[in-house]
Design a protein around this motif. Structure first.
Motif, PDB file in Angstrom:
ATOM      1  N   LEU A   8       0.820  -1.210   0.000  1.00 27.14           N
ATOM      2  CA  LEU A   8       0.000   0.000   0.000  1.00 27.14           C
ATOM      3  C   LEU A   8       0.854   1.261   0.000  1.00 27.14           C
ATOM      4  O   LEU A   8       0.518   2.259  -0.642  1.00 27.14           O
ATOM      5  CB  LEU A   8      -0.947  -0.005   1.199  1.00 27.14           C
ATOM      6  N   ARG A   9       1.979   1.216   0.719  1.00 30.80           N
ATOM      7  CA  ARG A   9       2.918   2.347   0.690  1.00 30.80           C
ATOM      8  C   ARG A   9       3.389   2.615  -0.735  1.00 30.80           C
ATOM      9  O   ARG A   9       3.443   3.762  -1.186  1.00 30.80           O
ATOM     10  CB  ARG A   9       4.139   2.039   1.562  1.00 30.80           C
ATOM     11  N   LEU A  10       3.741   1.551  -1.426  1.00 31.27           N
ATOM     12  CA  LEU A  10       4.227   1.673  -2.796  1.00 31.27           C
ATOM     13  C   LEU A  10       3.152   2.282  -3.694  1.00 31.27           C
ATOM     14  O   LEU A  10       3.441   3.169  -4.513  1.00 31.27           O
ATOM     15  CB  LEU A  10       4.642   0.291  -3.322  1.00 31.27           C
ATOM     16  N   ALA A  11       1.900   1.825  -3.513  1.00 34.50           N
ATOM     17  CA  ALA A  11       0.793   2.356  -4.314  1.00 34.50           C
ATOM     18  C   ALA A  11       0.596   3.847  -4.064  1.00 34.50           C
ATOM     19  O   ALA A  11       0.416   4.640  -5.005  1.00 34.50           O
ATOM     20  CB  ALA A  11      -0.481   1.584  -3.997  1.00 34.50           C
ATOM     21  N   VAL A  12       0.645   4.234  -2.796  1.00 35.88           N
ATOM     22  CA  VAL A  12       0.469   5.646  -2.445  1.00 35.88           C
ATOM     23  C   VAL A  12       1.623   6.485  -2.992  1.00 35.88           C
ATOM     24  O   VAL A  12       1.424   7.594  -3.501  1.00 35.88           O
ATOM     25  CB  VAL A  12       0.348   5.816  -0.911  1.00 35.88           C
ATOM     26  N   VAL A 194       4.706   9.518   2.381  1.00 36.28           N
ATOM     27  CA  VAL A 194       4.148  10.612   1.586  1.00 36.28           C
ATOM     28  C   VAL A 194       3.788  11.791   2.481  1.00 36.28           C
ATOM     29  O   VAL A 194       4.027  12.959   2.144  1.00 36.28           O
ATOM     30  CB  VAL A 194       2.914  10.134   0.794  1.00 36.28           C
ATOM     31  N   TRP A 195       3.209  11.503   3.639  1.00 35.50           N
ATOM     32  CA  TRP A 195       2.867  12.550   4.607  1.00 35.50           C
ATOM     33  C   TRP A 195       4.114  13.355   4.973  1.00 35.50           C
ATOM     34  O   TRP A 195       4.080  14.583   5.032  1.00 35.50           O
ATOM     35  CB  TRP A 195       2.259  11.897   5.844  1.00 35.50           C
ATOM     36  N   PHE A 196       5.211  12.662   5.225  1.00 32.66           N
ATOM     37  CA  PHE A 196       6.483  13.288   5.593  1.00 32.66           C
ATOM     38  C   PHE A 196       6.922  14.294   4.526  1.00 32.66           C
ATOM     39  O   PHE A 196       7.371  15.400   4.838  1.00 32.66           O
ATOM     40  CB  PHE A 196       7.550  12.214   5.778  1.00 32.66           C
ATOM     41  N   VAL A 198       4.993  15.672   1.947  1.00 38.29           N
ATOM     42  CA  VAL A 198       4.000  16.703   1.643  1.00 38.29           C
ATOM     43  C   VAL A 198       3.895  17.735   2.761  1.00 38.29           C
ATOM     44  O   VAL A 198       3.756  18.938   2.500  1.00 38.29           O
ATOM     45  CB  VAL A 198       2.626  16.059   1.366  1.00 38.29           C
ATOM     46  N   PHE A 199       4.001  17.268   4.012  1.00 42.51           N
ATOM     47  CA  PHE A 199       3.792  18.166   5.150  1.00 42.51           C
ATOM     48  C   PHE A 199       5.096  18.540   5.847  1.00 42.51           C
ATOM     49  O   PHE A 199       5.188  18.561   7.082  1.00 42.51           O
ATOM     50  CB  PHE A 199       2.778  17.559   6.123  1.00 42.51           C
ATOM     51  N   ASP A 200       6.094  18.850   5.053  1.00 41.40           N
ATOM     52  CA  ASP A 200       7.321  19.492   5.527  1.00 41.40           C
ATOM     53  C   ASP A 200       8.011  18.735   6.659  1.00 41.40           C
ATOM     54  O   ASP A 200       8.377  19.309   7.687  1.00 41.40           O
ATOM     55  CB  ASP A 200       7.025  20.928   5.966  1.00 41.40           C
ATOM     56  N   GLY A 201       8.173  17.413   6.466  1.00 42.54           N
ATOM     57  CA  GLY A 201       8.939  16.626   7.430  1.00 42.54           C
ATOM     58  C   GLY A 201       8.170  16.098   8.607  1.00 42.54           C
ATOM     59  O   GLY A 201       8.763  15.598   9.569  1.00 42.54           O
ATOM     60  N   CYS A 202       6.842  16.160   8.576  1.00 43.31           N
ATOM     61  CA  CYS A 202       6.023  15.677   9.688  1.00 43.31           C
ATOM     62  C   CYS A 202       5.952  14.147   9.680  1.00 43.31           C
ATOM     63  O   CYS A 202       5.712  13.535   8.640  1.00 43.31           O
ATOM     64  CB  CYS A 202       4.621  16.270   9.584  1.00 43.31           C
TER      65      CYS A 202
END
Length: 244
Positions: A8-12, A194-196, A198-202
């Protein structure tokens, strides 16, 4: 479960490939630093509405840590747009530090809206190296939604201990990793890369309470809560304060 998370990580990541391409080309960091303050300005309005009672409770005893003059010297790390200002006591002397200079214009607006505070200065620097702030010069340090995105949380807390006077306090409110083996934890792990970006290292999966427990504070008051937020991914929170 681990294989499912990986797939799922790969898909995202494939879906987010344009962002990864911009990052590879060295463009995303510049774009992110420019747009992130605008996103945070909107986000913090919603966050403060949903977390107002929690913040008021957290900061209710700030004044107890004021120095002999009766005025509270407060350092806010990762100050962003100044979303915490309205929760600070009248007369509080506030110094702000953030590595992103693009927050300054939003911070100035917050200062204008919170005349009950005495704004000292805005320092552009990372929390891991706050050499502009003198040893033992602060009564209180505050960070909210910051430890999730710093590069070195351990060094941040060492710097906090350095700038706090003896008996000073560090206040925190952070989203953290969900309990293992829950659906929330599962999706945090799937979306984290992806969150990391897109959201500036979060980081969605950071266990910040462990870092706080291992820091050299004399007292730690920490509680785990489920924040009343719309987005379930970031509902797991810790909040409290630690005394030097």
């Amino acid at each position: 479960m681990a294989l499912t998370i990986l797939i799922l990580r790969l898909a995202v990541c494939i879906l987010a490939s344009p962002v990864f391409l911009l990052d590879f080309l060295g463009l995303w960091n510049w774009i992110c630093k420019k747009w992130f303050p605008y996103f945070i300005r909107r986000f913090t309005v919603t966050y403060n509405k949903q977390m107002a009672s929690k913040k008021r409770e957290l900061f209710s005893n700030l004044q107890e840590f004021a120095g002999p003059s009766g005025k509270l010297s407060l350092l806010e790390l990762g100050c962003g747009t100044g979303a915490n200002f309205k929760f600070y006591p009248p007369g509080c002397r506030v110094t702000c530090i953030d590595p992103n200079p693009n927050f300054e214009k939003f911070l100035i607006n917050s200062v204008a809206e919170n005349r009950h505070l005495q704004f000292e200065r805005f320092v552009v620097a990372a929390g891991e190296n706050m050499h502009q702030v003198a040893d033992g010069s602060m009564d209180v340090a505050v960070c909210t939604l910051v430890l999730c995105s710093v590069e070195n949380p351990e060094q941040i807390l060492r710097e906090v201990c350095r700038v706090l006077r003896p008996g000073g306090a560090f206040y925190f409110m952070e989203h953290v990793a969900a309990e293992p083996s829950t659906w929330n934890s599962f999706w945090q792990q799937v979306l984290d890369p992806v969150w990391f970006l897109v959201f500036d290292g979060c980081n969605l999966t950071r266990e910040s309470w462990k870092t706080l427990e291992q820091a050299s504070f004399s007292k730690l008051k920490l509680q785990h809560i489920q924040a009343p937020l719309s987005l379930e991914l970031v509902r797991p929170h810790i909040c409290g304060y630690a005394v030097k």
